[in-house]
Scaffold this motif. Structure first.
Motif, PDB file in Angstrom:
ATOM      1  N   LEU A 264       0.876  -1.175   0.000  1.00 59.73           N
ATOM      2  CA  LEU A 264       0.000   0.000   0.000  1.00 59.73           C
ATOM      3  C   LEU A 264       0.908   1.217   0.000  1.00 59.73           C
ATOM      4  N   PHE A 265       0.693   2.104  -0.949  1.00 57.47           N
ATOM      5  CA  PHE A 265       1.478   3.339  -1.014  1.00 57.47           C
ATOM      6  C   PHE A 265       0.569   4.477  -0.558  1.00 57.47           C
ATOM      7  N   LEU A 266       0.926   5.078   0.568  1.00 54.07           N
ATOM      8  CA  LEU A 266       0.019   6.006   1.253  1.00 54.07           C
ATOM      9  C   LEU A 266       0.572   7.426   1.255  1.00 54.07           C
ATOM     10  N   GLY A 267      -0.337   8.384   1.170  1.00 56.61           N
ATOM     11  CA  GLY A 267       0.064   9.787   1.240  1.00 56.61           C
ATOM     12  C   GLY A 267      -1.096  10.620   1.729  1.00 56.61           C
ATOM     13  N   GLY A 268      -0.866  11.904   1.885  1.00 57.75           N
ATOM     14  CA  GLY A 268      -1.913  12.857   2.248  1.00 57.75           C
ATOM     15  C   GLY A 268      -2.660  12.410   3.492  1.00 57.75           C
ATOM     16  N   ARG A 269      -3.976  12.440   3.417  1.00 51.33           N
ATOM     17  CA  ARG A 269      -4.807  12.106   4.571  1.00 51.33           C
ATOM     18  C   ARG A 269      -4.767  10.616   4.927  1.00 51.33           C
ATOM     19  N   ALA A 270      -4.199   9.800   4.068  1.00 53.46           N
ATOM     20  CA  ALA A 270      -4.067   8.375   4.402  1.00 53.46           C
ATOM     21  C   ALA A 270      -3.020   8.150   5.479  1.00 53.46           C
ATOM     22  N   LEU A 271      -2.313   9.214   5.865  1.00 50.59           N
ATOM     23  CA  LEU A 271      -1.275   9.081   6.887  1.00 50.59           C
ATOM     24  C   LEU A 271      -1.739   9.569   8.247  1.00 50.59           C
ATOM     25  N   ARG A 272      -3.050   9.829   8.366  1.00 52.39           N
ATOM     26  CA  ARG A 272      -3.619  10.129   9.683  1.00 52.39           C
ATOM     27  C   ARG A 272      -3.905   8.812  10.397  1.00 52.39           C
ATOM     28  N   GLU A 273      -4.045   8.883  11.713  1.00 59.25           N
ATOM     29  CA  GLU A 273      -4.111   7.686  12.550  1.00 59.25           C
ATOM     30  C   GLU A 273      -5.212   6.701  12.115  1.00 59.25           C
ATOM     31  N   GLY A 274      -6.413   7.235  11.837  1.00 56.81           N
ATOM     32  CA  GLY A 274      -7.524   6.344  11.504  1.00 56.81           C
ATOM     33  C   GLY A 274      -7.295   5.606  10.195  1.00 56.81           C
TER      34      GLY A 274
ATOM     35  N   ILE B 146      11.001  -0.161  -4.329  1.00 57.11           N
ATOM     36  CA  ILE B 146       9.685  -0.721  -4.689  1.00 57.11           C
ATOM     37  C   ILE B 146       9.757  -1.684  -5.872  1.00 57.11           C
ATOM     38  N   LYS B 147      10.948  -2.028  -6.305  1.00 57.28           N
ATOM     39  CA  LYS B 147      11.075  -2.760  -7.580  1.00 57.28           C
ATOM     40  C   LYS B 147      10.472  -4.165  -7.532  1.00 57.28           C
ATOM     41  N   ASP B 148      10.398  -4.760  -6.353  1.00 61.22           N
ATOM     42  CA  ASP B 148       9.956  -6.152  -6.293  1.00 61.22           C
ATOM     43  C   ASP B 148       8.461  -6.323  -6.075  1.00 61.22           C
ATOM     44  N   TYR B 149       7.743  -5.210  -5.972  1.00 58.70           N
ATOM     45  CA  TYR B 149       6.300  -5.345  -5.757  1.00 58.70           C
ATOM     46  C   TYR B 149       5.601  -5.576  -7.084  1.00 58.70           C
ATOM     47  N   ASP B 150       4.726  -6.578  -7.111  1.00 61.16           N
ATOM     48  CA  ASP B 150       3.955  -6.799  -8.340  1.00 61.16           C
ATOM     49  C   ASP B 150       2.606  -6.101  -8.276  1.00 61.16           C
ATOM     50  N   THR B 151       2.251  -5.625  -7.094  1.00 62.24           N
ATOM     51  CA  THR B 151       0.957  -4.976  -6.910  1.00 62.24           C
ATOM     52  C   THR B 151       1.124  -3.815  -5.931  1.00 62.24           C
ATOM     53  N   ILE B 152       0.753  -2.631  -6.370  1.00 66.04           N
ATOM     54  CA  ILE B 152       0.821  -1.476  -5.465  1.00 66.04           C
ATOM     55  C   ILE B 152      -0.530  -0.761  -5.478  1.00 66.04           C
TER      56      ILE B 152
ATOM     57  N   GLY C   3       5.424  -3.451 -15.348  1.00 61.69           N
ATOM     58  CA  GLY C   3       4.585  -4.636 -15.264  1.00 61.69           C
ATOM     59  C   GLY C   3       3.832  -4.801 -13.958  1.00 61.69           C
ATOM     60  N   ALA C   4       4.142  -3.957 -12.984  1.00 62.42           N
ATOM     61  CA  ALA C   4       3.400  -4.061 -11.716  1.00 62.42           C
ATOM     62  C   ALA C   4       1.967  -3.592 -11.932  1.00 62.42           C
ATOM     63  N   ARG C   5       1.062  -4.167 -11.126  1.00 63.93           N
ATOM     64  CA  ARG C   5      -0.332  -3.736 -11.193  1.00 63.93           C
ATOM     65  C   ARG C   5      -0.504  -2.565 -10.226  1.00 63.93           C
ATOM     66  N   LEU C   6      -0.874  -1.418 -10.775  1.00 63.64           N
ATOM     67  CA  LEU C   6      -1.023  -0.206  -9.959  1.00 63.64           C
ATOM     68  C   LEU C   6      -2.500   0.133  -9.851  1.00 63.64           C
ATOM     69  N   VAL C   7      -3.011   0.204  -8.649  1.00 66.12           N
ATOM     70  CA  VAL C   7      -4.439   0.469  -8.447  1.00 66.12           C
ATOM     71  C   VAL C   7      -4.608   1.724  -7.603  1.00 66.12           C
ATOM     72  N   ARG C   8      -5.314   2.692  -8.151  1.00 63.07           N
ATOM     73  CA  ARG C   8      -5.613   3.901  -7.391  1.00 63.07           C
ATOM     74  C   ARG C   8      -6.885   3.654  -6.567  1.00 63.07           C
ATOM     75  N   LEU C   9      -6.685   3.368  -5.301  1.00 60.79           N
ATOM     76  CA  LEU C   9      -7.829   3.136  -4.412  1.00 60.79           C
ATOM     77  C   LEU C   9      -8.516   4.457  -4.083  1.00 60.79           C
ATOM     78  N   ALA C  10      -7.741   5.430  -3.646  1.00 64.58           N
ATOM     79  CA  ALA C  10      -8.292   6.765  -3.330  1.00 64.58           C
ATOM     80  C   ALA C  10      -7.266   7.800  -3.757  1.00 64.58           C
TER      81      ALA C  10
END
Lengths: 515, 515
Positions: B202-212, B260-266, B291-298
């Motif tokens: 999971l690659f997190l930034g912005g408000r995703a780095l608040r405690e909740g 991050i080179k070894d992740y196939d899914t981020i 070739g990694a699968r990149l998914v924008r969750l939010a």
């Protein structure tokens, strides 16, 4: 050579000898190119407002542009205020603004911004390089643009890949066009107006305040009795004993209007008709008297010396000008510092060929008046009203004129905006004596608050204009940046400290306390 | 009431409680209106970069905007760099920029500039007031714009006559829309990708780095084994012992790509896929593995906590998160200061609920790592790369959170850009401990010079990266602005000085020498 080398070589061939710089990663190729370019001096500053203000001072004294080196849109942003002042001074300046590599821009990395958009409000010319081979052409064009008479702000955006890509070459300098001349009809109209008028004035600004133009204006005065007035905030006035003197238009609009209200004829050279610096409720913006005949002899972008000389000849003026300042300055009154004895000390001690960077605000007004009969010197004012110009300007003057003493008359509040200039003075061992006028206040705003109609300001409002909590200690600030400093509270103390500073070489700071 | 009063009343009614200010003549009516507005605190700064940086810090901690008060185009220009950082932090900020009276503009007085043009490159919303009665509407609209989730830069240009003309009235606040939610399809896609992937992150930034949000991310990690990584320069990370920890992506592009080179899914939440901070010859800008699968969750403008919680639920994740940081920090090695023992001291002493303003650059990297198990704290980074953020940000944090200790980890070179922040700390008695990391160098640029391919820099190039001639004396600088300071050279000295500063209330400066 790479694009950066081609650009720097081209600018050097054009005659650019100095680069004031605050570089970052995207400018490293330009740093390397300057490194390899003998004949181009690099002057580092710790903040971009120092860089651009120094380029302004250099341009005013050298009458040719220095380059600046700035880091992307935000770095340019930090330099905008003094570019505004430089633009109002019509100084020649060439900004080199590094930007991300072209192929990197669309990734929107953290430092990505619209650098050209940041540049436009304070630039006369903005050019984005198109390739490594185009980059030196952009530089040559910027040099010509910067020399648009008497000077313009030219900004080149330099993508990092254009700087590092090999296969570019320096290009030949482009000749700048000569200074535009005022139309003959304007000379004839001015001559006729001066003959017809009963109370006449020449209102001078810009290049009309250089020695040769003032000499011609003095001849006009000798022929016609016209009063010589100059704009309130002039880029550079050549003055002192032996030169034709001008009186300065007061700052506040109503005082300025009063000052010129009785003239039926005003001839403008190097300046536009004066307007109020700010608007105030119920007070006029336009200051020239109703019904007066206003004649634009030479706009700020036309050669005023030729126009004034032609006007003098058309009037059959004598060879000797009127209004030449005689030597002498007011006596120094002892005691605690006040605006008058400050001014008397400065006027008395100002050395031959001094350059005065004047951001003295409320406390320094008398300094200009009292120094009319000082030794010959140049006086440089805050042209654009964006405070924080004075110390950087002094840096640039000292770089342009290493054999002349620079005196910075600096108010405390405005000095803090670009206090980092002191470090560059120390690093480059610049021959600048800074006099900080410390009244622990944005004193001008205490006046302005009432002038805009705020009758009974409360404590919160007054605290916004107050610098006494805590008081600034400029001697400590100077020490922190390597400049020897001393604090004085009396005119005797100032006299001694200033005498000593002027006798020495290198940067000094005198904190003059008015509290 | 006049327009200024109507504007300030409206902003107050919206919930704006603080105005960071550096006003001039054209803002005197606004100063008077703030003066009369109980419940709006005015905080003066001696430079506009401090004003805007403080508003950024306030916004990050309060999650609502402060107002700034700036003086025409040049004053706004001085604030642009930190507005750039605030924009990259997605902080809510409302800028009030005074301008000439509308009828005065066409006279082109010295301070005239295109204020809206200066604003646009660093603003998400620019609104020029149309009249005294429109001015409060502009303020209400700016408040809504500033709260565009998670925050935006909203700038209102305030002509002086609109501020002083009577006959205006406050207007009702406009409700801000709720935070946009990530689409359900994105949650489903992320869940499927995590189930299908073998090495996931999971690659997190912005408000995703608040405690909740981090708690929810930790639940996802518990269910899937996904690694939690955060962006290199995050606006605000809630971290320390007892919270879900994230590892930070390295700064240099090739190290980040390796990381991050070894992740196939981020899966991305609150962040876009990472890119290199700068471009370098022959090095990639895009860092995610081929070739990694990149998914924008939010996206950064969608609520990541709700999306991460939905993802955890979709995965049937346990209630307890994985990766919770355990208490404890590395031992402090005695002796001359180095990055490791600096970090150990800071990590060990960081008090509960501290706020760290991190502009520590090359010297401070270990501080983040070592403090993973420190007491709970918030960590605020330089989001936009425009240096000179750290000290102003600390000012804003301290104003927003008067009961929390603020620690500014500040590199020397970048600290000088907005050194004036120390004065505001002293004036407002802000509870900020500043640690200056003094290596007398733009050390990062010594690295970058070589990274962009300059193999053998000469003395002129190296001098452009060197701050040792003269060396800065930060204790003297702090004294000059009323902040008590002390210089330390060993980890023992730092330990004692920092212990003492943290035990006291009010501003302190510790100059940590690395030379």
């Amino acid at each position: 050579m790479n694009g950066a080398e081609a650009l720097i070589q081209t600018l050097h061939d054009c005659g650019v000898e100095v680069c004031f710089a605050n570089p970052g990663t995207s400018e490293m190729q330009l740093v390397a190119a300057i490194d390899g370019q003998h004949g181009m001096r690099a002057v580092l500053a710790l903040f971009e407002g120092v860089v651009t203000g120094a380029a302004d001072g250099y341009g005013r004294m050298a009458d040719k542009p220095a380059a600046t080196l700035l880091h992307l849109g935000p770095g340019l942003g930090n330099g905008l205020a003094n570019l505004h002042n430089a633009r109002r001074a019509m100084s020649p300046v060439i900004n080199l603004v590094g930007d991300h590599a072209t192929y990197h821009l669309h990734y929107d990395a953290p430092l990505t911004s619209d650098a050209a958009g940041v540049a436009r409000p304070m630039s006369d010319f903005v050019r984005i390089s198109k390739s490594n081979r185009d980059l030196p052409h952009a530089g040559a064009e910027a040099f010509v643009a910067a020399q648009g008479y008497p000077g313009r702000i030219a900004t080149v955006i330099v993508p990092a890949d254009h700087a590092w890509d090999e296969g570019a070459g320096a290009v030949a300098p482009i000749a700048a066009p000569p200074a535009p001349q005022a139309p003959e009809a304007a000379v004839a109209e001015a001559a006729a107006a001066l003959k017809a008028g009963t109370r006449t004035a020449l209102f001078l600004g810009g290049r009309a305040l250089r020695e040769g133009a003032l000499h011609a204006a003095g001849r006009v005065a000798a022929a016609t009795g016209a009063k010589l007035i100059c704009e309130t905030f002039a880029a550079r006035i050549q003055r002192g004993a032996g030169r034709v003197a001008v009186e300065r238009l007061p700052y506040f609009g109503e005082m300025a209007a009063e000052f010129i209200k009785d003239y039926d004829t005003i001839i403008f050279a190097g300046a536009e008709p004066p307007v109020s610096f700010f608007a105030y409720p119920g007070k006029p913006s336009w200051l020239s008297p109703d019904g007066a005949r206003l004649v634009r002899l030479a706009t700020p972008r036309e050669d005023p010396q030729a126009a004034l000389a032609a006007l003098a000849d058309a009037l059959g003026a004598p060879a000797e000008p009127a209004g030449v300042a005689t030597p002498g300055t007011p006596p120094v009154e002892p005691g605690p510092l006040n605006p008058a004895n400050l001014a008397a000390v400065v006027a008395k001690l100002l050395p031959e060929n001094a350059i005065v960077s004047d951001e003295s605000a409320t406390l320094g007004g008398a300094c200009f008046m009292f120094s009319a009969g000082s030794k010959r010197h140049d006086w440089l004012a805050l042209t654009g009203g964006a405070i924080g110009q004075g110390l950087p300007l002094a840096v640039g003057c000292a770089v342009a004129c290493p054999d002349r003493k620079v005196v910075a008359l600096q108010a405390d509040g405005s000095g803090m905006y670009t206090v980092q200039a002191l470090w560059t003075m120390a690093r480059e061992k610049l021959d600048v004596t800074t006099i900080i006028l410390n009244n622990s206040s944005y004193a001008i705003l205490n006046i302005e608050l009432r002038r805009v109609g705020v009758a009974n300001p409360g404590p919160k409002a007054l605290s916004m204009l107050d610098l006494s909590n805590p008081s600034l200690d400029w001697v400590a600030l100077a020490k922190g940046m390597g400049v020897p400093g001393v604090r004085v509270t009396t005119s005797e103390g100032l006299y001694d400290a200033l005498s000593e500073a002027l006798a020495a070489k290198g940067p000094r700071l005198i904190e003059a306390m008015f509290v």
